[in-house]
Design a protein around this motif. Sequence first.
Motif, mmCIF file in Angstrom:
data_model
loop_
_atom_site.group_PDB
_atom_site.id
_atom_site.type_symbol
_atom_site.label_atom_id
_atom_site.label_comp_id
_atom_site.label_asym_id
_atom_site.label_seq_id
_atom_site.Cartn_x
_atom_site.Cartn_y
_atom_site.Cartn_z
ATOM 1 N N GLN A 148 16.658 -0.452 3.953
ATOM 2 C CA GLN A 148 15.976 0.762 4.408
ATOM 3 C C GLN A 148 14.639 0.905 3.683
ATOM 4 O O GLN A 148 14.584 0.780 2.461
ATOM 5 C CB GLN A 148 16.847 1.995 4.143
ATOM 6 N N PRO A 149 13.562 1.183 4.424
ATOM 7 C CA PRO A 149 12.221 1.237 3.818
ATOM 8 C C PRO A 149 12.093 2.227 2.672
ATOM 9 O O PRO A 149 11.346 1.983 1.733
ATOM 10 C CB PRO A 149 11.313 1.636 4.980
ATOM 11 N N GLU A 150 12.822 3.342 2.701
ATOM 12 C CA GLU A 150 12.677 4.356 1.656
ATOM 13 C C GLU A 150 13.570 4.091 0.438
ATOM 14 O O GLU A 150 13.501 4.806 -0.550
ATOM 15 C CB GLU A 150 12.963 5.746 2.223
ATOM 16 N N PRO A 196 14.806 2.942 -2.969
ATOM 17 C CA PRO A 196 14.152 2.462 -4.192
ATOM 18 C C PRO A 196 14.829 1.202 -4.716
ATOM 19 O O PRO A 196 16.031 1.015 -4.561
ATOM 20 C CB PRO A 196 14.348 3.619 -5.171
#
Length: 168
Positions: free
Chosen positions: A11-13, A15
């Motif tokens: 997922q791009p978000e 961390p």
Amino acid sequence: MNYLILNDLSQPEAPAQWRGFSDQVMGGLSQELVTLETIVGVRALRLRGAVRLDHGGGFVQIALPLAHTDQPLDGSSYSGIRLLVWGNGEQYRLHLRTSACYRPQQFYWTPFVAPAAWQQVDLPFSAFQPKGFDQPLNSYQLTRIGIVAYGRPFEADVAVAQVGLYLG
């Protein structure tokens, strides 16, 4: 719940909370390179490096802390660890640490192969062996997970997109 996602780098978000290190912390000469990149369309954390046995060395690793607010993760309702991995077809190790692991050389481990295509790998808690002590694995006290290239000279190249706990 059949599956609990602990870290989803696809997922791009998400961390990248992982940390890379090598046997250089104890005088070895292995070198690691840790990057966040897209591999065959999947965002992942990639560990590459030369594993060398010189000077008592022999590993490169990425590790994810599982303890939050100083409390271990309780995985006792689950059967084991599930990874979404990609690699170079070599054998790697999954290391688990618990609150019972007081010394750096104490952990639990099991091998897995990182295939040259994205694959889900399930590693049951019952497959993990203790290293550095004789205590059985208590999955209710998980503090850290590590993906490790270990014990023989080779070029490591392994990526992880997702880590979780599974029932089954």
